[in-house]
Scaffold this motif. Sequence first.
Motif, mmCIF file in Angstrom:
data_model
loop_
_atom_site.group_PDB
_atom_site.id
_atom_site.type_symbol
_atom_site.label_atom_id
_atom_site.label_comp_id
_atom_site.label_asym_id
_atom_site.label_seq_id
_atom_site.Cartn_x
_atom_site.Cartn_y
_atom_site.Cartn_z
ATOM 1 N N THR A 1 -4.692 31.861 53.274
ATOM 2 C CA THR A 1 -5.852 32.348 53.518
ATOM 3 C C THR A 1 -7.088 32.227 52.961
ATOM 4 O OG1 THR A 1 -5.334 33.880 51.579
ATOM 5 C CG2 THR A 1 -4.246 34.719 53.639
ATOM 6 N N LYS A 2 -7.167 31.388 52.025
ATOM 7 C CA LYS A 2 -8.521 30.810 51.404
ATOM 8 C C LYS A 2 -8.782 29.697 52.339
ATOM 9 C CE LYS A 2 -7.657 32.149 46.728
ATOM 10 N NZ LYS A 2 -7.349 31.992 45.221
ATOM 11 N N ALA A 3 -7.822 28.920 52.464
ATOM 12 C CA ALA A 3 -8.319 27.500 53.313
ATOM 13 C C ALA A 3 -7.621 27.559 54.951
ATOM 14 C CB ALA A 3 -7.348 26.418 52.781
ATOM 15 N N ALA A 4 -8.398 28.369 55.618
ATOM 16 C CA ALA A 4 -8.033 28.627 57.106
ATOM 17 C C ALA A 4 -8.275 27.241 57.855
ATOM 18 C CB ALA A 4 -9.068 29.479 57.511
ATOM 19 N N HIS A 5 -9.377 26.302 57.246
ATOM 20 C CA HIS A 5 -9.473 24.821 57.986
ATOM 21 C C HIS A 5 -8.391 24.259 57.821
ATOM 22 C CE1 HIS A 5 -10.640 24.351 53.520
ATOM 23 N NE2 HIS A 5 -10.628 23.080 53.983
ATOM 24 N N LEU A 6 -7.328 24.349 56.795
ATOM 25 C CA LEU A 6 -6.289 23.404 56.607
ATOM 26 C C LEU A 6 -4.982 23.968 57.008
ATOM 27 C CD1 LEU A 6 -7.142 22.249 52.940
ATOM 28 C CD2 LEU A 6 -7.560 21.080 54.932
ATOM 29 N N ARG A 7 -3.873 23.254 57.035
ATOM 30 C CA ARG A 7 -2.442 23.714 57.386
ATOM 31 C C ARG A 7 -1.797 23.251 56.099
ATOM 32 N NH1 ARG A 7 2.096 21.945 60.458
ATOM 33 N NH2 ARG A 7 1.156 19.950 60.820
ATOM 34 N N LEU A 8 -1.241 24.497 55.138
ATOM 35 C CA LEU A 8 -0.535 24.312 54.195
ATOM 36 C C LEU A 8 0.912 24.229 54.596
ATOM 37 C CD1 LEU A 8 -3.262 24.948 52.877
ATOM 38 C CD2 LEU A 8 -1.940 26.057 51.067
ATOM 39 N N VAL A 9 1.690 23.331 54.433
ATOM 40 C CA VAL A 9 3.003 23.205 54.680
ATOM 41 C C VAL A 9 4.018 23.364 53.380
ATOM 42 C CG1 VAL A 9 4.914 21.996 56.047
ATOM 43 C CG2 VAL A 9 2.453 21.792 56.750
ATOM 44 N N ASN A 10 4.865 24.244 53.558
ATOM 45 C CA ASN A 10 5.870 24.352 52.454
ATOM 46 C C ASN A 10 7.109 24.006 52.801
ATOM 47 O OD1 ASN A 10 7.161 25.021 50.108
ATOM 48 N ND2 ASN A 10 7.049 27.286 50.150
ATOM 49 N N GLU A 11 7.591 22.765 52.330
ATOM 50 C CA GLU A 11 8.948 22.084 52.855
ATOM 51 C C GLU A 11 10.311 22.627 51.915
ATOM 52 O OE1 GLU A 11 8.271 18.055 53.502
ATOM 53 O OE2 GLU A 11 6.858 18.186 55.343
ATOM 54 N N LEU A 12 9.939 23.532 51.226
ATOM 55 C CA LEU A 12 10.775 23.889 50.125
ATOM 56 C C LEU A 12 11.775 24.834 50.665
ATOM 57 C CD1 LEU A 12 8.809 22.805 48.144
ATOM 58 C CD2 LEU A 12 9.582 24.081 46.412
ATOM 59 N N ASP A 13 12.651 24.404 51.847
ATOM 60 C CA ASP A 13 13.570 25.270 52.468
ATOM 61 C C ASP A 13 14.692 25.762 51.586
ATOM 62 O OD1 ASP A 13 11.860 24.950 54.718
ATOM 63 O OD2 ASP A 13 12.858 23.101 55.273
ATOM 64 N N ASP A 14 15.110 24.897 50.774
ATOM 65 C CA ASP A 14 16.332 25.166 50.035
ATOM 66 C C ASP A 14 15.945 25.774 48.562
ATOM 67 O OD1 ASP A 14 18.085 24.026 51.820
ATOM 68 O OD2 ASP A 14 17.890 22.048 50.905
ATOM 69 N N GLU A 15 16.755 26.598 47.997
ATOM 70 C CA GLU A 15 16.478 27.191 46.652
ATOM 71 C C GLU A 15 16.404 25.814 45.772
ATOM 72 O OE1 GLU A 15 15.344 29.576 43.780
ATOM 73 O OE2 GLU A 15 15.412 30.157 45.995
ATOM 74 N N TYR A 16 15.056 25.633 44.959
ATOM 75 C CA TYR A 16 14.968 24.726 43.754
ATOM 76 C C TYR A 16 14.886 25.505 42.589
ATOM 77 C CZ TYR A 16 14.866 21.218 47.272
ATOM 78 O OH TYR A 16 15.000 20.182 48.675
#
Length: 575
Positions: A304-319
Amino acid sequence: MSEKFKLYVAEERAKSTAEHALVSILSELGHSTLTVALLWSMFPASELLAWFACAATVSLIVYILHNQVLPDKPLYTPRRWFFSVTCSSFSVGFVWGLVPVLFFSPDNIVYLAFIIALYTGYVSGGLSVTFTHQPSFVAFSTGITLPFAARMFFQDEQVYNTIGALAIFYVAMLIYVSKNMNTLFLETAKIQFANLQLVEDLAREKEAVEQAVSAKDRFLAAASHDLRQPLNAISLFVDALRPLQTKAAGNQIIEKIRLSLKGLNSMLHSLLDISRLDAGAVDSTPKHTSLTTLTAQLVEEYQTKAAHLRLVNELDDEYTVFANPTLVYRVVRNLVDNAVKYTNEGLVTLRARQDDDTVYLEIEDTGIGIPQEKLTTVFDEFEQLNNPERNREKGLGLGLAIVKRLCDLGKIEIQLKSKLGFGTLVSLRLRRGVITEPGDHAEPNSDSLHGKLIAVIDDEQSILDGMQHLVSSWGCDTIVGESQDKIMAALTQQSRVPDLIISDLRLREGSRGIDVIDVICEEYNTDIPAILVTGDTAPEHINEAQQSGLSVIYKPVDVQLLQAEVIQLIQQHHP
């Protein structure tokens, strides 16, 4: 040669002479005894014993003199040492030079061989002892050679005359050798002296840097404390004003004020983080922590703070990692915050992988990157790249400094790779943890505050007013006081025991909030939950607050955090 270097050389020579003094006297006494024993059957015992007594007395006097004329002794001066060591060297040499004069056996080849061996051995041995000071060797060799050579020439036979001439030639060669050895000693002394000077200069520079750092810390602590007081009051008044404002325009203004205060608060908390790390007041106890949950929360917040960017979270599994959750959260948050600030467009990606006992978390961005020559300095305090205008939205340059210290504290290995214009990759190496089942946690209930009595102590009237309005807006009854006496006077007019105490750490005239809390608890003979509020960033005051065992909140106060802490403490005390 500077005067300081001359004094240094003189002291080193005096120390060297003293170091050899014991070996010298033992050697002289041993050789004197052996000489008397070998000549005992050839010459009168009384003459031999008289010479032995003279040699032993001279050796003893020289030993005492060398140990008294030292740099740390009252008798020492370079001139006095020079005179004493030169005279004593000549005296020792002269005593041994008298042996062939007092005791001589013509035509005795064995005796002649003994005398020559005695002479050459003593002259060579003298060189090894006096090599640091050529005049001492010259005096010693002259003292032993003059009587020896004179006795050889006095015999007026070719063989003895030749021995006398060879003795003079031999000692002349050794004097030349002693000159070279003395030169080598002086060159070595110059190097040692230069090294000592360098060490002294470095020590002075280190002390100056430490004083500058200490002055900086004191200034930052004082400035931070003084700034936090009015900011804390403003923050309290703004939050107290918000429910009273009904107009949309007024709410917008209040929101802008809150955002400005939030920015200032963030910068002050960066300074506080550094101070808390310096004070060792940060908990580093490791726990099994869900890295997946932690990163998901951060990505959601920054999306929400960085609307100009695309934040991608690739932590699909449980770490899950075994580390202190607060340290990990602060490290990852600062790294994500830094990536967002310096990425104008593109991606900020979080990904993870794990080995048998290690989890690697990577934060990669497509931002401006870091020059290679700056990769080793970006972790320094107040170091900022691409912020020449000192835009406060980009912070104070403490984010990565805090990251480095937190990683060192939490034993988290951090690696940084970057290419200017293409982005940065930060990798964290964490210990793998064990997945744990979430426990049951009671949610804080704001209704539990209604009608509770809260005592507030602060020596700033504006902060007292702000706290009173804020706490009253939660439905609580409040009692306020600027000091121990005033809060106790106000409490005596109440028939109730306070449910909670909120006190500033440092009050006027050296009074401490910790002591005031203790007095109130003793007055009612019960443990009353309490919160310390402080604007201090001095390490000793942070330690004081942490070691009190009380809850600590730093100014400017985060109202939501304060309310949550008040609810939790009251619920724990009154379940």
